[in-house]
Design a protein around this motif. Structure first.
Motif, PDB file in Angstrom:
ATOM      1  N   LEU A 290      19.833 -17.848  17.164  1.00 56.29           N
ATOM      2  CA  LEU A 290      20.879 -18.071  16.160  1.00 56.29           C
ATOM      3  C   LEU A 290      20.854 -19.515  15.689  1.00 56.29           C
ATOM      4  O   LEU A 290      20.517 -20.409  16.456  1.00 56.29           O
ATOM      5  CB  LEU A 290      22.245 -17.794  16.788  1.00 56.29           C
TER       6      LEU A 290
ATOM      7  N   GLU B  38      27.642 -26.163  26.818  1.00 53.56           N
ATOM      8  CA  GLU B  38      27.336 -26.285  25.399  1.00 53.56           C
ATOM      9  C   GLU B  38      26.877 -27.717  25.073  1.00 53.56           C
ATOM     10  O   GLU B  38      25.952 -27.930  24.300  1.00 53.56           O
ATOM     11  CB  GLU B  38      28.578 -25.899  24.580  1.00 53.56           C
TER      12      GLU B  38
ATOM     13  N   ALA C  51      35.964  -6.362  31.090  1.00 57.02           N
ATOM     14  CA  ALA C  51      35.973  -7.502  30.164  1.00 57.02           C
ATOM     15  C   ALA C  51      34.980  -8.558  30.637  1.00 57.02           C
ATOM     16  O   ALA C  51      34.328  -9.226  29.827  1.00 57.02           O
ATOM     17  CB  ALA C  51      37.374  -8.093  30.076  1.00 57.02           C
TER      18      ALA C  51
ATOM     19  N   LEU D  57      27.660 -13.291  25.793  1.00 60.11           N
ATOM     20  CA  LEU D  57      27.026 -14.604  25.974  1.00 60.11           C
ATOM     21  C   LEU D  57      25.509 -14.482  26.040  1.00 60.11           C
ATOM     22  O   LEU D  57      24.782 -15.364  25.574  1.00 60.11           O
ATOM     23  CB  LEU D  57      27.563 -15.271  27.241  1.00 60.11           C
TER      24      LEU D  57
ATOM     25  N   LEU E 282      23.321 -28.159  26.190  1.00 64.37           N
ATOM     26  CA  LEU E 282      22.411 -27.379  25.348  1.00 64.37           C
ATOM     27  C   LEU E 282      22.244 -28.038  23.989  1.00 64.37           C
ATOM     28  O   LEU E 282      21.166 -28.013  23.411  1.00 64.37           O
ATOM     29  CB  LEU E 282      22.947 -25.955  25.184  1.00 64.37           C
TER      30      LEU E 282
ATOM     31  N   PHE F 187      35.195 -17.016  34.755  1.00 63.39           N
ATOM     32  CA  PHE F 187      35.999 -16.036  34.016  1.00 63.39           C
ATOM     33  C   PHE F 187      36.342 -14.850  34.913  1.00 63.39           C
ATOM     34  O   PHE F 187      37.501 -14.422  35.005  1.00 63.39           O
ATOM     35  CB  PHE F 187      35.240 -15.574  32.769  1.00 63.39           C
TER      36      PHE F 187
ATOM     37  N   LEU G 166      24.412 -14.350  22.553  1.00 61.78           N
ATOM     38  CA  LEU G 166      24.628 -15.626  21.859  1.00 61.78           C
ATOM     39  C   LEU G 166      23.591 -16.667  22.275  1.00 61.78           C
ATOM     40  O   LEU G 166      23.005 -17.336  21.427  1.00 61.78           O
ATOM     41  CB  LEU G 166      26.032 -16.156  22.160  1.00 61.78           C
ATOM     42  N   TYR G 167      23.372 -16.806  23.580  1.00 55.49           N
ATOM     43  CA  TYR G 167      22.468 -17.850  24.051  1.00 55.49           C
ATOM     44  C   TYR G 167      21.032 -17.364  24.185  1.00 55.49           C
ATOM     45  O   TYR G 167      20.133 -18.160  24.402  1.00 55.49           O
ATOM     46  CB  TYR G 167      22.964 -18.392  25.395  1.00 55.49           C
ATOM     47  N   GLN G 168      20.831 -16.039  24.128  1.00 54.85           N
ATOM     48  CA  GLN G 168      19.515 -15.442  24.311  1.00 54.85           C
ATOM     49  C   GLN G 168      18.860 -16.001  25.552  1.00 54.85           C
ATOM     50  O   GLN G 168      17.732 -16.498  25.523  1.00 54.85           O
ATOM     51  CB  GLN G 168      18.661 -15.688  23.074  1.00 54.85           C
TER      52      GLN G 168
ATOM     53  N   TYR H 281      32.171 -24.106  30.275  1.00 55.66           N
ATOM     54  CA  TYR H 281      31.556 -23.684  29.002  1.00 55.66           C
ATOM     55  C   TYR H 281      31.280 -24.890  28.107  1.00 55.66           C
ATOM     56  O   TYR H 281      30.205 -24.997  27.503  1.00 55.66           O
ATOM     57  CB  TYR H 281      32.472 -22.706  28.266  1.00 55.66           C
TER      58      TYR H 281
ATOM     59  N   GLN I  88      38.089 -15.026  26.038  1.00 56.29           N
ATOM     60  CA  GLN I  88      38.166 -14.941  27.502  1.00 56.29           C
ATOM     61  C   GLN I  88      39.441 -15.608  28.028  1.00 56.29           C
ATOM     62  O   GLN I  88      40.108 -15.082  28.923  1.00 56.29           O
ATOM     63  CB  GLN I  88      36.933 -15.598  28.128  1.00 56.29           C
TER      64      GLN I  88
ATOM     65  N   ALA J 223      31.942  -9.881  28.436  1.00 54.23           N
ATOM     66  CA  ALA J 223      31.761 -11.297  28.122  1.00 54.23           C
ATOM     67  C   ALA J 223      30.334 -11.729  28.458  1.00 54.23           C
ATOM     68  O   ALA J 223      29.697 -12.473  27.692  1.00 54.23           O
ATOM     69  CB  ALA J 223      32.767 -12.141  28.910  1.00 54.23           C
TER      70      ALA J 223
END
Lengths: 176, 404
Positions: free
Chosen positions: A5, B85, B131, B139, B88, B108, B142-144, B81, A21, B135
């Motif tokens: 992305l 991020e 849940a 993720l 990354l 979580f 999203l992050y692959q 998180y 979350q 989640a």
């Protein structure tokens, strides 16, 4: 094969995912408050136990008078109770606490003064049923455990929400 | 190639005239010394500080006000998180970044459990933990990230285990999330390691489903072989093969067990589903698998299906044991034969191992009862030694001579 992305888009989506979350956890807490606010409070009596066995670290282990029931309360006529089967237990007030009236496999219709608690069969034999309600552990606030430990019989206040969720709201020693 | 290898082997290469001393220096310069040890110290230090904070909180958890506890849970999750991020984005330390995101995901799950414990809430269904798995899947997309993928497979297994064990219900949603969500991810980005992880996770949930339904355990092989058939259709060969490994291991172990214990009648009742239903389901999966093999030009691997021959319908007794042993021999022979065709040394080793295992089972089965025990072990040892010597020689001959 698949491309990663774009960074800005991922950043937005991650932010969204983390927010969802956090909201979920807040929702769990809200469910706790809602169960007390809209729930109906009933009182359960614990069965006498050896008080030394009661306290396990930061929670007390509770055995209720309705944890073990005589076999005749099983209301499904055409079959036996299976271990691990989810059940509905109808309760009715008697002598200051709620006692079991019947055990059903599906949700029964009840009178206004009765209440329904969900549970699971853990064991069934010729004369009885053992039922787990998920209310067997009470996480005690700091310092309260020792106090509870000395009493053989406790009264446990349980809030049951109209949508079936239940939670312990208070544990009191039985007044003598 | 690592700096260490260059430093130890380099002088030898120079001495043998393969490279010059100058070339060796230039090569060494390509791999600068990493400040690993120095970089590790602050990490260890912060880990210790973090652990002390954690133990302080854990010791006083029950004494803290509810709101503080809730904020601590949310703060630590959000912090993990955010830190992930941050690393990354800087791009300098991706694995640390993904590790922190994984920590956030674990926090979580811990947050859900601790919050419901804080309010003494009873879990009547698995929604709360579902849940968590959802989640994880989000993720992963999203992050692959392979790490998050494997973590989510584990979370799915935990959620399903809790659901069937504690709540007496199979969570079809969790299963769909694992098969559909993570399966789709793997299909688009095939990967050998993740193939094995995914297949193991799915088989675990399939096993839980079979036990939850109180079905005959052999029904397990219908979902297991569906996973196998998916591997047949996967265009990426190593990834597809990795997805097929767990179902094949399960089938081999089952057949092996049948060879060892099948002749007693005690298990027979557990193994025999209605003949017509089971066979037609199995044949449908076989057809799917064969079509996949045909489409990808790998019809040779159809011999894997030997392990699925439903020998357990035979009347139990020595005949069943012998028939199962024949199947096992045919299978390990087929693995060896294909490995030699493909000149694949790893597969040859695998084939030899399976062959020796089968021989051991056969020997145990057929001679234990009527042979003196010391003679039994002596002959068995001699048989195995001879067999492994012969098979290794055959394997060495089958492989092309090394060209280097």
């Amino acid at each position: 094969m698949a491309t990663p992305l774009p960074l800005a888009r991922r950043h937005r989506l991650v932010l969204l995912a983390v927010a969802v979350q956090a909201l979920f956890i807040i929702g769990v807490a809200a469910a706790g408050y809602a169960t007390t606010a809209w729930g109906r409070t009933i009182t359960l009596r614990t069965a006498p136990v050896d008080p030394r066995d009661l306290l396990y670290g930061d929670y007390v282990r509770l055995h209720y008078t309705i944890s073990q029931l005589p076999r005749r309360l099983w209301r499904e006529t055409n079959r036996e109770a299976r271990p691990n089967e989810p059940v509905y237990v109808v309760l009715q007030p008697a002598h200051g606490a709620y006692e079991a009236l019947g055990v059903y496999a599906s949700k029964p219709a009840i009178e206004p003064r009765q209440a329904v608690l969900r549970g699971w069969i853990t064991n069934s034999w010729r004369h009885g049923l053992r039922i787990r309600y998920g209310l067997e552990r009470y996480y005690v606030p700091e310092g309260e455990g020792r106090k509870l430990e000395k009493r053989p019989v406790l009264l446990v206040k349980v809030s049951i929400a109209p949508w079936g969720q239940a939670r312990i709201t208070a544990v009191n020693a039985l007044a003598k | 190639m690592s700096r260490k290898l260059l430093e130890t082997e380099g002088p030898k290469w120079v001495a043998q005239g393969i490279i010059t001393a100058e070339q060796q220096q230039r090569l060494t310069a390509l791999y600068p010394e990493e400040g690993r040890v120095v970089g590790l110290l602050p990490l260890l230090g912060s880990l210790l500080v973090g652990l002390s904070a954690l133990s302080l909180i854990a010791a006083n958890w029950q004494g803290l006000p509810e709101l503080v506890r809730l904020l601590l849970l949310l703060g630590s999750m959000g912090g993990a998180y955010a830190a992930g991020e941050y690393f990354l984005r800087r791009g300098a330390n991706d694995s640390l970044g993904i590790g922190l995101v994984g920590l956030g995901l674990i926090l979580f799950g811990a947050g859900i459990v601790l919050t419901s414990q804080m309010y003494q809430l009873i879990g009547y269904d698995v929604t709360g933990l579902l849940a968590w798995a959802a989640a994880g899947a989000a993720l992963t997309f999203l992050y692959q990230s392979r790490f998050l993928f494997a973590l989510t497979v584990c979370i799915g297994g935990i959620v399903q285990g809790y659901s069937t064990g504690q709540l007496s219900g199979f969570s079809y949603f969790t299963a769909a999330l694992t098969v559909g969500g993570l399966g789709w991810y793997w299909w688009r980005r095939p990967d050998a390691v993740l193939g094995g992880v995914l297949a193991s996770g799915i088989l675990w949930q399939a096993g839980l489903l079979i036990s939850f339904l109180h079905a005959k355990i052999t029904w397990f092989f219908i979902p297991a072989m569906l996973v196998y058939a998916a591997g047949d259709w996967q265009p990426d060969r190593p990834a597809g093969r990795a997805l097929q490994a767990p179902p094949l291991v399960a089938a081999f172990l089952f057949t092996f067990g049948l060879a060892l214990y099948g002749e007693t009648d005690t298990y027979a009742g557990l193994l025999r589903p209605p003949l017509l239903a089971y066979l037609s389901a199995l044949l449908a999966v076989l057809a799917l698998s064969a079509a996949g093999k045909r489409a990808r030009g790998r019809l040779g691997s159809l011999t894997d299906w030997l392990l699925l021959l439903p020998g357990f319908y035979l009347p139990s007794g020595l005949a069943l044991a012998v028939a199962t042993l024949v199947v096992l021999y045919a299978y390990s022979g087929a693995v060896l034969w294909r490995a030699q065709q493909e000149h694949n040394p790893d597969r040859i080793t695998l084939g030899i191992t399976l062959f020796i295992l089968t021989t051991m089972a056969a020997y145990f089965k057929l001679t234990w009862a009527f042979m003196d025990k010391s003679l039994f072990f002596l002959c068995g040892g001699a048989l195995l030694l001879g067999l492994s010597w012969y098979l290794r020689r055959a394997a060495a001959r089958a492989l092309p001579p090394k060209s280097e």
